[in-house]
Design an enzyme around this catalytic site. Sequence first.
Site, PDB file in Angstrom:
ATOM      1  N   ILE A 150       0.809  -1.211   0.000  1.00 10.41           N
ATOM      2  CA  ILE A 150       0.000   0.000   0.000  1.00 10.41           C
ATOM      3  C   ILE A 150       0.849   1.270   0.000  1.00 10.41           C
ATOM      4  O   ILE A 150       0.394   2.321  -0.441  1.00 10.41           O
ATOM      5  CB  ILE A 150      -0.980  -0.007   1.192  1.00 10.41           C
ATOM      6  CG1 ILE A 150      -1.847  -1.280   1.146  1.00 10.41           C
ATOM      7  CG2 ILE A 150      -1.864   1.219   1.200  1.00 10.41           C
ATOM      8  CD1 ILE A 150      -2.599  -1.481  -0.163  1.00 10.41           C
ATOM      9  N   SER A 167       3.667   2.504   2.682  1.00 11.67           N
ATOM     10  CA  SER A 167       4.692   2.653   3.720  1.00 11.67           C
ATOM     11  C   SER A 167       5.291   1.295   4.093  1.00 11.67           C
ATOM     12  O   SER A 167       4.629   0.262   3.983  1.00 11.67           O
ATOM     13  CB  SER A 167       4.105   3.316   4.968  1.00 11.67           C
ATOM     14  OG  SER A 167       3.054   2.544   5.511  1.00 11.67           O
ATOM     15  N   GLU A 214       8.084   5.570   1.863  1.00 13.08           N
ATOM     16  CA  GLU A 214       7.589   6.721   2.623  1.00 13.08           C
ATOM     17  C   GLU A 214       8.389   7.004   3.899  1.00 13.08           C
ATOM     18  O   GLU A 214       7.847   7.508   4.888  1.00 13.08           O
ATOM     19  CB  GLU A 214       6.097   6.562   2.950  1.00 13.08           C
ATOM     20  CG  GLU A 214       5.231   6.395   1.718  1.00 13.08           C
ATOM     21  CD  GLU A 214       3.753   6.288   2.018  1.00 13.08           C
ATOM     22  OE1 GLU A 214       3.333   6.580   3.156  1.00 13.08           O
ATOM     23  OE2 GLU A 214       2.991   5.909   1.108  1.00 13.08           O
ATOM     24  N   ARG A 241      -2.962   6.071  19.706  1.00  9.54           N
ATOM     25  CA  ARG A 241      -2.365   6.772  18.563  1.00  9.54           C
ATOM     26  C   ARG A 241      -2.799   8.241  18.560  1.00  9.54           C
ATOM     27  O   ARG A 241      -3.963   8.553  18.815  1.00  9.54           O
ATOM     28  CB  ARG A 241      -2.790   6.120  17.247  1.00  9.54           C
ATOM     29  CG  ARG A 241      -2.432   4.649  17.123  1.00  9.54           C
ATOM     30  CD  ARG A 241      -0.966   4.467  16.757  1.00  9.54           C
ATOM     31  NE  ARG A 241      -0.585   3.072  16.803  1.00  9.54           N
ATOM     32  CZ  ARG A 241      -0.770   2.215  15.812  1.00  9.54           C
ATOM     33  NH1 ARG A 241      -1.351   2.610  14.705  1.00  9.54           N
ATOM     34  NH2 ARG A 241      -0.378   0.962  15.926  1.00  9.54           N
ATOM     35  N   TRP A 265      -8.904  15.251   8.099  1.00  2.00           N
ATOM     36  CA  TRP A 265      -7.947  15.186   9.196  1.00  2.00           C
ATOM     37  C   TRP A 265      -7.249  16.513   9.441  1.00  2.00           C
ATOM     38  O   TRP A 265      -6.137  16.554   9.966  1.00  2.00           O
ATOM     39  CB  TRP A 265      -6.940  14.064   8.938  1.00  2.00           C
ATOM     40  CG  TRP A 265      -7.617  12.712   8.916  1.00  2.00           C
ATOM     41  CD1 TRP A 265      -8.888  12.418   9.317  1.00  2.00           C
ATOM     42  CD2 TRP A 265      -7.058  11.474   8.468  1.00  2.00           C
ATOM     43  NE1 TRP A 265      -9.166  11.084   9.148  1.00  2.00           N
ATOM     44  CE2 TRP A 265      -8.052  10.477   8.625  1.00  2.00           C
ATOM     45  CE3 TRP A 265      -5.818  11.101   7.943  1.00  2.00           C
ATOM     46  CZ2 TRP A 265      -7.841   9.148   8.277  1.00  2.00           C
ATOM     47  CZ3 TRP A 265      -5.619   9.775   7.598  1.00  2.00           C
ATOM     48  CH2 TRP A 265      -6.611   8.809   7.770  1.00  2.00           C
ATOM     49  N   ASP A 305      -4.512   8.001  -1.903  1.00  2.00           N
ATOM     50  CA  ASP A 305      -5.121   7.379  -0.725  1.00  2.00           C
ATOM     51  C   ASP A 305      -6.316   8.197  -0.236  1.00  2.00           C
ATOM     52  O   ASP A 305      -6.185   9.402  -0.009  1.00  2.00           O
ATOM     53  CB  ASP A 305      -4.096   7.270   0.405  1.00  2.00           C
ATOM     54  CG  ASP A 305      -2.997   6.272   0.098  1.00  2.00           C
ATOM     55  OD1 ASP A 305      -3.273   5.309  -0.621  1.00  2.00           O
ATOM     56  OD2 ASP A 305      -1.867   6.464   0.582  1.00  2.00           O
ATOM     57  N   CYS A 333      -9.698   2.152   3.626  1.00  3.29           N
ATOM     58  CA  CYS A 333      -9.629   1.135   4.673  1.00  3.29           C
ATOM     59  C   CYS A 333     -10.568   1.454   5.826  1.00  3.29           C
ATOM     60  O   CYS A 333     -10.856   2.615   6.096  1.00  3.29           O
ATOM     61  CB  CYS A 333      -8.195   0.985   5.200  1.00  3.29           C
ATOM     62  SG  CYS A 333      -7.449   2.507   5.786  1.00  3.29           S
ATOM     63  N   GLU A 392      -9.497  -2.624   2.433  1.00  2.28           N
ATOM     64  CA  GLU A 392      -9.366  -3.547   3.564  1.00  2.28           C
ATOM     65  C   GLU A 392     -10.383  -4.675   3.466  1.00  2.28           C
ATOM     66  O   GLU A 392     -11.556  -4.444   3.226  1.00  2.28           O
ATOM     67  CB  GLU A 392      -9.565  -2.766   4.876  1.00  2.28           C
ATOM     68  CG  GLU A 392      -9.358  -3.594   6.124  1.00  2.28           C
ATOM     69  CD  GLU A 392     -10.598  -4.354   6.551  1.00  2.28           C
ATOM     70  OE1 GLU A 392     -10.450  -5.479   7.060  1.00  2.28           O
ATOM     71  OE2 GLU A 392     -11.705  -3.841   6.363  1.00  2.28           O
ATOM     72  N   HIS A 423      -2.747  -4.546  11.095  1.00  3.10           N
ATOM     73  CA  HIS A 423      -2.876  -4.044  12.465  1.00  3.10           C
ATOM     74  C   HIS A 423      -2.691  -5.162  13.495  1.00  3.10           C
ATOM     75  O   HIS A 423      -2.845  -4.931  14.692  1.00  3.10           O
ATOM     76  CB  HIS A 423      -4.222  -3.350  12.654  1.00  3.10           C
ATOM     77  CG  HIS A 423      -4.296  -2.039  11.916  1.00  3.10           C
ATOM     78  ND1 HIS A 423      -3.648  -0.915  12.348  1.00  3.10           N
ATOM     79  CD2 HIS A 423      -4.912  -1.697  10.762  1.00  3.10           C
ATOM     80  CE1 HIS A 423      -3.873   0.080  11.496  1.00  3.10           C
ATOM     81  NE2 HIS A 423      -4.621  -0.375  10.531  1.00  3.10           N
TER      82      HIS A 423
END
Length: 363
Positions: free
Chosen positions: A40, A42, A93, A124, A170, A208, A251, A273, A302
């Site tokens: 994807i 990174s 990345e 996070r 965001w 993305d 995702c 996802e 994850h």
Amino acid sequence: MRDRIKNLKNEDFVKPYSYLERHKKQKQILNLPLFPTTTIGSFPQDREVRKKRAQFKKGKIDSGEYKKFIKDKITDLIDFQEEMGLDVLVHGEFERTDMVEFFAQKLDGIATTKNGWIISYGTRGYRPPIIYGDISRPGPMTIEEISFAQSLTGKFVKGMMTGPITILAWSYIREDIPIYEVSYQIALCLQDEIKDYEKEDIKIVQIDEPAFREKAPIKRRNWSDYFIWATNSFNLASQSKPETQIHTHMCYSEFGEIIEYIKMMDFDCITIEASRSKGDIIKDFKKVNFKRQVGLGVWDIHSPAVPSCEDMEKIINRALEILPEENFWINPDCGLKTRDWDETKASLTNLIKVARRLRDKRS
């Protein structure tokens, strides 16, 4: 930027070539195998990467030393991906802290903070940028790293960008102009970035949009207005030559609720996802007779667990009951930034093994 927004016409949100026309051209140029494998974007940002970034921010090393470090990491990653046998590569990345903050720091009209942390989920956190004025792109944002990575390999390297809706979702947003105008400003900046990719002969670009669903109004009667300008934003950002293959990535959302709107986004391939639901989302693609390329995530990044070949193959076989095999990509369900290298290598080994096994069966 205001003049560009004012002069936008309906045709600016529609690509001049249909998906089928683009697919024919791209297939000839890319010549990828059945079940192409990719990631994807990174790769693990280990202690070494974080330490170098901290030293650069504190002025303990200069930009020349930091850039050399990033290029060395990219070089090592390209070698790693080629040794693993991935078909479409990424640059990793390593230079990016956060997928939104990185672009905010490259654009005018957006401020970033040093300590403005908020909780994202669990433990996070991230620092939302602040959109305070008209957004413009003073220069290329990602070209240096992507073109360098492409120069190291004969395989295709994806250009990687965060989409306009995710940057909006965001960030703190100015309220003195309509939100769709802010989104279109970001989209035009990304469109200019793609044009620079094309000058550097980058053939695959991923935009993305994990937050595409997030900005939808609570009341569904207002969804149509939102998704019209949201899909317009993506289609404006992704305007490109027909030879350039546009990917998007999403995702962790209830995609079944918005599958009709996803279909309005004019990409060539979507990665999404699917590992947690064991590929259950595929039924939503069946409802809308989805004809484009799809990469359902077969590895839940994850979790520290390394997925077995059998688990991956179950998801793929379920998807192939609906999707034609020539439209199917094999990939993780998200970026690998938070994983460690041992997990990454073991999981990618299984992922590539599954792809080769499937190719053998069908040959």
